[in-house]
Scaffold this active site. Structure first.
Site, PDB file in Angstrom:
ATOM      1  N   ASP A   6       0.868  -1.177   0.000  1.00 24.97           N
ATOM      2  CA  ASP A   6       0.000   0.000   0.000  1.00 24.97           C
ATOM      3  C   ASP A   6       0.903   1.225   0.000  1.00 24.97           C
ATOM      4  O   ASP A   6       2.119   1.118   0.213  1.00 24.97           O
ATOM      5  CB  ASP A   6      -0.907   0.004   1.246  1.00 24.97           C
ATOM      6  CG  ASP A   6      -1.798   1.239   1.314  1.00 24.97           C
ATOM      7  OD1 ASP A   6      -2.401   1.593   0.283  1.00 24.97           O
ATOM      8  OD2 ASP A   6      -1.890   1.868   2.386  1.00 24.97           O
ATOM      9  N   SER A   7       0.299   2.397  -0.174  1.00 32.53           N
ATOM     10  CA  SER A   7       1.080   3.635  -0.111  1.00 32.53           C
ATOM     11  C   SER A   7       1.606   3.889   1.306  1.00 32.53           C
ATOM     12  O   SER A   7       2.552   4.643   1.479  1.00 32.53           O
ATOM     13  CB  SER A   7       0.204   4.811  -0.526  1.00 32.53           C
ATOM     14  OG  SER A   7      -0.907   4.893   0.348  1.00 32.53           O
ATOM     15  N   CYS A  69      -4.549  -1.513  -1.792  1.00 33.44           N
ATOM     16  CA  CYS A  69      -4.642  -0.073  -2.018  1.00 33.44           C
ATOM     17  C   CYS A  69      -5.685   0.160  -3.106  1.00 33.44           C
ATOM     18  O   CYS A  69      -5.534  -0.339  -4.225  1.00 33.44           O
ATOM     19  CB  CYS A  69      -3.274   0.449  -2.472  1.00 33.44           C
ATOM     20  SG  CYS A  69      -3.281   2.179  -2.968  1.00 33.44           S
ATOM     21  N   GLU A 148      -2.995   8.576   8.685  1.00 31.74           N
ATOM     22  CA  GLU A 148      -1.533   8.382   8.777  1.00 31.74           C
ATOM     23  C   GLU A 148      -0.970   9.067  10.032  1.00 31.74           C
ATOM     24  O   GLU A 148       0.045   8.660  10.562  1.00 31.74           O
ATOM     25  CB  GLU A 148      -0.825   8.926   7.529  1.00 31.74           C
ATOM     26  CG  GLU A 148      -0.998   8.060   6.281  1.00 31.74           C
ATOM     27  CD  GLU A 148      -0.107   6.804   6.256  1.00 31.74           C
ATOM     28  OE1 GLU A 148       1.010   6.842   6.770  1.00 31.74           O
ATOM     29  OE2 GLU A 148      -0.577   5.780   5.709  1.00 31.74           O
ATOM     30  N   CYS A 180     -10.949   3.004   0.043  1.00 35.58           N
ATOM     31  CA  CYS A 180      -9.519   3.180   0.338  1.00 35.58           C
ATOM     32  C   CYS A 180      -9.236   2.385   1.612  1.00 35.58           C
ATOM     33  O   CYS A 180     -10.029   2.426   2.571  1.00 35.58           O
ATOM     34  CB  CYS A 180      -9.244   4.662   0.550  1.00 35.58           C
ATOM     35  SG  CYS A 180      -7.649   5.015   1.304  1.00 35.58           S
TER      36      CYS A 180
HETATM   37  N1  DGL Z   1      -4.702   3.220   1.039  1.00 39.46           N
HETATM   38  C1  DGL Z   1      -4.722   3.679  -0.289  1.00 39.46           C
HETATM   39  C2  DGL Z   1      -5.984   3.395  -1.001  1.00 39.46           C
HETATM   40  O1  DGL Z   1      -6.579   2.386  -0.683  1.00 39.46           O
HETATM   41  C3  DGL Z   1      -3.970   4.876  -0.699  1.00 39.46           C
HETATM   42  C4  DGL Z   1      -4.238   6.147  -0.056  1.00 39.46           C
HETATM   43  C5  DGL Z   1      -3.294   7.199  -0.579  1.00 39.46           C
HETATM   44  O2  DGL Z   1      -2.101   6.981  -0.536  1.00 39.46           O
HETATM   45  O3  DGL Z   1      -3.779   8.240  -1.030  1.00 39.46           O
HETATM   46  O4  DGL Z   1      -6.411   4.099  -1.872  1.00 39.46           O
END
Ligand code: DGL
Length: 260
Positions: A6-7, A69, A148, A180
């Protein structure tokens, strides 16, 4: 070995479910904490980052990759599949399937990052499953930074949620896709704004989907999870325990993702 990325921390909502339903599996988790958020970036940047994330996981000999993600699943899934031989799954399909089963009035709300909402990925999947389903999507770009930074309850997340989510009441959604993987952490404030709406957790649903694909069964072992991040470990360790609802068991290593 299951690779998950994930990010940032959001994908841990999938890891938590993997630990619950397949505790015997070994997992490598990569959170691109140095470059989060992805959801406000261009498709080109998201694709470049995602390719590096996959290349890093492949160096750890993973057998399957779960893109935990919504943003990468919506933007780069087919490209990553086309370039790699191992199976790669995203979060959109399983989540849309769950929502289509849950909705009674056929009105499904979708929240996600700006990139996810622009892609219409969940809408397309839902319409393919059932053309009678009506959807409404709202991008919630402030949610990821809140999560975060560990802001998951109290006035600030609540007022932010109220701002983003009130239109769903007028729309009449009975089901809301948390598109998300960061958003399940905000379930408390989301439920305060939309008390009668069923929430679908994309991280958890994709873990269930993964189990079905793997046909994973209990082999009596206790699986191990190794965590990798692209920025300092300390902040990750602090917030990860909130995601996992548990102390982080497993080592955390910082890597330079630009090398991949
Ligand atoms: N957790 C991620 C998602 O499901 C990414 C959120 C992000 O980095 O903007 O979209």
């Amino acid at each position: 070995m299951i690779g998950v990325f994930d990010s940032g921390l959001g994908g841990l909502s999938a890891v938590k479910e993997i630990h619950r339903i397949m505790p015997w599996e070994d997992v490598i988790y990569f959170g691109d904490t140095g470059r989060v958020p992805y959801g406000t970036k261009s498709p080109e940047t998201i694709i470049r980052y995602a390719k590096q994330d996959v290349r890093f996981l492949l160096t750890n000999r993973v057998d399957i990759i779960l893109i935990a993600c919504g943003t990468v699943s919506s933007t780069a899934l087919e490209i990553l599949r086309g370039e790699n031989e191992i199976p790669i799954i995203g979060v959109v399909k399983a989540t849309a399937e769950k929502a289509s089963r849950l909705t009674e009035n056929k009105r499904v709300g979708i929240i996600g990052t700006t990139a996810t909402v622009k892609s219409n990925s969940y809408d397309k999947e839902l319409k393919a499953l059932n053309p009678d389903i009506k959807t409404m999507s709202v991008a919630c770009p402030l949610f990821v930074p809140l999560v975060e930074n560990g802001f998951i309850d109290g006035d600030i997340p609540y007022l932010t949620a109220k701002h983003y989510l009130e239109p769903f009441t007028e729309f009449g959604a009975d089901t809301l896709i948390l598109g998300c993987t960061h958003y399940p952490l905000l379930s408390g404030v989301i439920k305060r704004v939309l008390p009668n709406v069923k929430l679908v957790n994309s991280g958890a649903e994709s873990a269930v989907h993964l189990k079905n694909i793997l046909r994973s069964f209990d082999n009596g072992k206790k699986g191990r999870t190794h965590y990798f991040v692209s920025d300092t470990k300390d902040a990750f360790v602090r917030t990860a325990s909130i995601f996992l609802d548990n102390e982080l068991c497993g080592d955390v290593t910082e890597i330079n993702i630009e090398q991949y």
